[in-house]
Design an enzyme around this catalytic site. Structure first.
Site, short mmCIF file in Angstrom:
data_model
loop_
_atom_site.label_atom_id
_atom_site.label_comp_id
_atom_site.label_asym_id
_atom_site.label_seq_id
_atom_site.Cartn_x
_atom_site.Cartn_y
_atom_site.Cartn_z
CG HIS A 151 -95.21 99.28 107.09
ND1 HIS A 151 -94.03 99.94 107.31
CD2 HIS A 151 -96.24 99.98 107.56
CE1 HIS A 151 -94.44 101.27 107.83
NE2 HIS A 151 -95.70 101.31 107.57
NE ARG A 152 -94.01 103.54 105.29
CZ ARG A 152 -93.32 104.45 105.98
NH1 ARG A 152 -92.21 104.64 105.42
NH2 ARG A 152 -93.74 104.85 107.24
CD GLU A 176 -99.47 100.74 105.18
OE1 GLU A 176 -99.88 101.76 105.81
OE2 GLU A 176 -98.31 100.74 104.57
CG ASP A 221 -98.46 104.64 102.93
OD1 ASP A 221 -98.99 104.72 104.06
OD2 ASP A 221 -97.32 104.31 103.10
CG HIS A 281 -94.76 106.96 104.32
ND1 HIS A 281 -94.27 108.06 104.94
CD2 HIS A 281 -95.63 106.41 105.37
CE1 HIS A 281 -94.57 108.34 106.20
NE2 HIS A 281 -95.73 107.27 106.61
CD GLU A 331 -101.72 105.25 106.50
OE1 GLU A 331 -100.92 104.58 106.67
OE2 GLU A 331 -101.66 106.52 107.13
CE LYS A 386 -99.15 107.87 105.21
NZ LYS A 386 -99.23 107.89 106.63
CG ASP A 392 -90.66 98.20 107.67
OD1 ASP A 392 -91.83 98.45 107.35
OD2 ASP A 392 -89.93 98.83 108.28
#
Ligand code: G3P
Ligand code: CA
Length: 252
Positions: free
Chosen positions: A6-7, A33, A35, A48, A116, A118, A240
């Site tokens: 995640h990120r 992942e 953003d 993010h 993702e 945003k 994470d």
């Protein structure tokens, strides 16, 4: 089980930086992942928050600016910011990366991409720009139709548009829809539904699967949350700490 960093491996390195993406593979992730946001001059960058405040030194470098929002900065201005020192001195010098830089690192590392979008107020122009970048790159265009690149968003209207812009692209609806009718509607344009891990249950996973939808739960960072997602039958875990998914699986 697909393990998604995640990120990037953001428990171990500053989120949404190239360092976090490079660390994802060695921590056992299959995908990372990221953003995506847009700068004032239309560049697609990876960050993010809408604001640069939390994860860069914008408050020192641009102390006089009235806004610290990404959309009010040009790419050249973003390049002056440090996006790593806030996490640890050893990461000083990390920059806010462009989408292209991130995709290149993921490709080099042999990782898939969970991208993702945003979006601000259903920004179709930004979605089209992203669609264009994916379509123009053979590696990621093919990955998009094979599920090694997945585009996700909380904005399901934009997501639906993206599914039309890039035929065959795997898309994921972020959040939770209620009832089988809602899942059936999502299944018309998405391949996955990705809810918060506390919204996942075994019956919900079954209903999604019955509509042909896969499910990744987010953001599960401790063994208990990871164990619950595994037990409920999700297809992927967004975390994470990719290494913790492996240690939980080993302990099961
Ligand atoms: O991948 C799911 C997760 O990233 C959605 O929430 O706020 O971390 O972008 P957020
Ligand atoms: Ca995200």
């Amino acid at each position: 089980m697909i393990v998604v960093a995640h990120r990037g491996a953001s428990g171990h390195a500053p989120e949404n930086t190239l360092a976090a993406l490079r660390m994802a593979r060695e921590r056992g992730a299959d995908m990372a992942e990221i953003d995506v946001r847009q700068t004032a001059d239309g560049a697609l960058v990876v960050l993010h928050d809408a604001s640069l405040r939390r994860t860069t030194d914008v408050a020192e470098v641009f102390a006089q600016r009235r806004s610290w929002n990404v959309r009010d900065f040009t790419l050249a201005e973003l390049r002056r910011l440090d996006a790593g020192a806030w996490f640890g001195a050893e990461f000083a010098g990390e920059r806010v990366p462009t989408l292209q830089e991130c995709l290149q690192v993921l490709r080099d590392e042999g990782l898939g991409a969970l991208v993702e979008l945003k979006v601000q107020r259903r920004d179709r122009a930004m979605a089209r720009r992203l669609a264009e970048e994916i379509r123009a790159d053979r590696h990621w265009r093919e990955a998009g139709s094979e599920g090694r690149l997945i585009l996700q968003s909380f904005d399901w209207v934009t997501l639906r548009g993206m599914a039309g812009d890039v035929p065959g692209l795997h898309t994921a609806a972020l959040g939770k829809t209620y009832g089988r009718y809602g899942l059936r509607r999502i299944a018309q344009y998405a391949r996955l539904i990705n809810p918060h891990h506390l919204r996942v249950s075994a019956p919900y996973v079954r209903h999604a699967h019955a509509q042909g939808l896969s499910m990744f739960g987010w953001t599960a960072n401790n063994h208990q949350a990871i164990r619950r997602l595994i037990r409920d039958g999700v297809d992927g875990i967004i975390t994470d700490y990719p290494d913790r998914v492996h240690s939980t699986l080993l302990a099961a």
